[in-house]
Motif scaffolding. Sequence first.
Motif, mmCIF file in Angstrom:
data_model
loop_
_atom_site.group_PDB
_atom_site.id
_atom_site.type_symbol
_atom_site.label_atom_id
_atom_site.label_comp_id
_atom_site.label_asym_id
_atom_site.label_seq_id
_atom_site.Cartn_x
_atom_site.Cartn_y
_atom_site.Cartn_z
ATOM 1 N N LYS A 96 -15.316 -10.970 21.517
ATOM 2 C CA LYS A 96 -16.125 -10.034 22.280
ATOM 3 C C LYS A 96 -17.201 -9.489 21.380
ATOM 4 O O LYS A 96 -17.001 -9.541 20.150
ATOM 5 C CB LYS A 96 -15.285 -8.903 22.900
ATOM 6 N N LEU A 166 -22.928 -2.354 13.113
ATOM 7 C CA LEU A 166 -22.747 -1.470 14.273
ATOM 8 C C LEU A 166 -23.721 -0.295 14.261
ATOM 9 O O LEU A 166 -24.012 0.294 15.309
ATOM 10 C CB LEU A 166 -21.303 -0.947 14.338
ATOM 11 N N ASP A 176 -19.677 -2.283 21.931
ATOM 12 C CA ASP A 176 -18.702 -2.667 20.911
ATOM 13 C C ASP A 176 -17.281 -2.206 21.231
ATOM 14 O O ASP A 176 -16.326 -2.966 21.105
ATOM 15 C CB ASP A 176 -19.108 -2.099 19.544
ATOM 16 N N ILE A 289 -4.249 -2.810 16.573
ATOM 17 C CA ILE A 289 -5.196 -3.886 16.884
ATOM 18 C C ILE A 289 -4.682 -5.204 16.304
ATOM 19 O O ILE A 289 -4.716 -6.250 16.959
ATOM 20 C CB ILE A 289 -6.587 -3.528 16.313
#
Length: 344
Positions: A96, A166, A176, A289
């Motif tokens: 992603k 970012l 994000d 995660i």
Amino acid sequence: MAELKGALIGCGFFAINQMQAWRDVQGAHIFAICDRDPERLKLVGDQFGIERRYTDAAAMFADGGFDFVDIATTVASHRALVEMAAARKIPAICQKPFAKTLSDAKAMVAACAGAGVPLMVHENFRWQTPIQAVKTALQSGVIGEPFWGRFSFRSGYDVFSGQPYLAEGERFIIEDLGIHTLDIARFILGDVASLTARTKRVNPKIKGEDVATILLDHENGATSIVDVSYASKLATEPFPETLIELDGTRGTIRLQQGYRIEVNGSDGVRVTDASPRLLPWASRPWHNIQESVLAIQQHWTDSLSDGGETSTSGADNLKTLALVEAAYESAASRRPVDIGAMLR
Ligand code: NAD
Ligand code: 89V
């Protein structure tokens, strides 16, 4: 059955987690790697003992010898690499954000469908232990029909030190991080008919927005709020926890900080600990995660082996990416956006 052989493209910050997880996945391993940066290629190749190394993805595809490709690069290269995989009829996982625009993503889905190869977006947040536990509690029916929800990720964590890019994009938190939260909202409460969004930039050192509040009208009539922030300085830093509130016709579910789930349902109050495992290669606070990376990669391997559709297929992810585009559009126009019209 022989183990599947994979090739990974993009040996950057997050790929280390993917490589670690591939070592634990049953039924697949990484056989070749590629990065256009020779230093990253050497570092990852040496760390994981991979001999087949390429600085050019086209050369790696031309040599072949692998059953799937795991694209772990940043978004700018996703379309070209997925289309390269489709042209060689190689099943692909793509990180992603799936694509820069919804129209690129539709072309990527069409290319893989045309080639008859599976395509999965590495949308791992719905695979987190606490998120799966909330879904299981909801599906048990104890809170009845959900009519309201809140999916919240508020943090002051410094994500820019690990992922400096970012701070540089015109778009930041929705593209994000909110992309994961929007996907969780879809996973839990179903697809979305329309949305309204507001954004802010609080941190003056970055280019994009770091706060977003999004109101979702789900197709089943439920209403939810997705609120994300990297400008929230809390007494106990919750990164990277997504907190969830769900109200149903017979009760409520709360996923609270510390991975505590409280269900007040038709059979009384139940409190459970939905903490993720700390895998041997994982580190806090990323372990939530990291565990979900192993879960999604195992799911891919199992689906590829038995011919099943993946939970976060390219086609499914168009509906998440549409919410990202719609949120930016709504924040700019200050109007609600119809999601169905974007997907037609
Ligand atoms: P990064 O910049 O650290 O790494 C990307 C690597 O890809 C770099 O080493 C770069 O040289 C290489 N690369 C780029 N284009 C290439 C190409 N065409 N051919 C070969 N190599 C190429 O980025 P990152 O932080 O590791 O992020 C990678 C992706 O993972 C991003 O899309 C990001 O959004 C995503 N991500 C996902 C999660 C999650 O939980 N799912 C977490 C962090 C990052
Ligand atoms: O998941 C991600 O894409 C990461 C992070 C969780 C740090 O936002 O960038």
